[in-house]
Design an enzyme around this catalytic site. Structure first.
Site, short mmCIF file in Angstrom:
data_model
loop_
_atom_site.label_atom_id
_atom_site.label_comp_id
_atom_site.label_asym_id
_atom_site.label_seq_id
_atom_site.Cartn_x
_atom_site.Cartn_y
_atom_site.Cartn_z
N ASP A 164 0.86 -1.19 0.00
CA ASP A 164 0.00 0.00 0.00
C ASP A 164 0.89 1.23 0.00
O ASP A 164 1.09 1.88 1.02
CB ASP A 164 -0.90 -0.01 1.24
N TYR A 232 -9.25 10.13 -5.58
CA TYR A 232 -7.91 9.92 -6.15
C TYR A 232 -7.88 10.54 -7.54
O TYR A 232 -8.93 10.67 -8.19
CB TYR A 232 -7.58 8.42 -6.24
N1 SPD Z 1 -2.43 9.13 -5.40
C1 SPD Z 1 -2.54 8.61 -4.06
C2 SPD Z 1 -2.32 7.15 -3.95
C3 SPD Z 1 -2.34 6.72 -2.51
C4 SPD Z 1 -2.24 5.27 -2.30
N2 SPD Z 1 -2.03 4.89 -0.91
C5 SPD Z 1 -3.06 5.28 -0.02
C6 SPD Z 1 -2.89 4.77 1.38
C7 SPD Z 1 -4.20 4.43 1.99
N3 SPD Z 1 -4.11 3.34 2.89
#
Ligand code: SPD
Length: 288
Positions: A164, A232
């Protein structure tokens, strides 16, 4: 590391060289936390309509409004694709959201969790308890340190590894490179599965192709699963998956009613559907 956001007139405004020429804004009511850790700028905001929001170096990592989409899919797609995952490694995700989802699997007996920035864990425990509750389970062993170095020390140990990461423009950039993926493969048991944050098929095609090429070369099966998530960039993000055995595109075991009732995004149907990509993306990944 550069901070990628501005606050103006009560609005958080995110821009980033990884998605040039566009920006994303959320109205905020209060700054709950804002401090630099050893690795990055950590900010937590109370937004007007999207609950609390965590940003690292000014990039949105999650909002309480839609975090379930990402955490459920990144955890449950690889875990349900595996017939019986017992040992799991989670790298990154100091907010605890992925751990919260992994812990829903009763067959999992041991969870190693490796996060480079201890402050993200502390801040999440203070401000994001609905995610940080993931740390409460006794099956979890927390390791603070570099995820890549941690993986390189482990051999044939895990059924499933979940990465992650943030985007490849901060402390997470090493997690998008081939030596790390080689380490992931070596750390998996012979029928293991790896799932990594796979960026957007619209906005980050170079990264998606790069990760697909690496996983195609190293693993027996490879796939890209697409997630809808409004906060996102571009409203979507993907999971890059590699498998040393199990089929990735469907669950290998049933989701019990007790678990399904607690989920908001994942289901066996969306597991399969998430691998069906828009035509341009299908072609893009077929031709690599
Ligand atoms: N563009 C942002 C991508 C973030 C991915 N990771 C998020 C962490 C949430 N647990």
């Amino acid at each position: 590391m550069e901070n990628h956001h501005q606050i103006k007139d009560g609005w958080f405004f995110e821009t980033c060289p990884m998605w040039p020429g566009m920006g994303f804004s959320l109205q905020i009511e209060q700054v709950l936390y804002s401090k630099r850790s050893k690795f990055q700028q950590i900010d937590v905001y109370q937004t007007r309509n999207h609950g609390k929001m965590l940003a690292l170096d000014g990039i949105i990592q999650l909002t309480e409004f839609d975090e379930f989409a990402y955490q459920e899919m990144l955890a449950h797609v690889p875990l349900f694709a595996h017939p019986c995952p017992k040992t799991v490694l989670v790298i990154g995700g100091g907010d605890g959201g992925i751990l919260r989802e992994v812990c829903r699997h009763d067959c999992v007996t041991d969870i190693d969790f490796c996060e480079i920035d201890e402050d993200v864990i502390k801040v999440s425990k203070q401000f994001l308890p609905s995610l940080a509750c993931g740390f409460d389970d006794p099956r979890i062993k927390v390791h603070i340190g570099d995820g890549c170095a941690f993986v390189l020390e482990k051999k044939s140990r895990y059924d499933v590894i979940i990465v992650d990461s943030s985007d490849p423009i901060g402390p997470g950039d090493v997690l998008f490179k081939k030596p790390f993926y080689k380490g992931l493969k070596a750390a998996l048991k012979p029928d293991g599965i790896v799932a990594t944050q796979g960026e957007s098929i619209f906005l980050h095609q170079e990264w998606v192709i790069r990760l697909a090429k690496i996983t195609k070369e190293l693993f027996i099966k490879q796939g890209y699963s697409c997630i809808m998530i409004p906060t996102y960039p571009g409203g979507n993000i993907g999971i890059c998956l590699g498998s040393l055995g199990p089929e990735l595109t469907k669950p290998a075991r049933p989701v019990s009613d007790g678990v399904q009732d607690r989920l908001k995004y994942y289901s066996p149907g969306i597991h399969e559907a998430s691998f069906i990509l828009p035509h341009f993306a299908k072609k893009m990944l077929r031709d690599i």
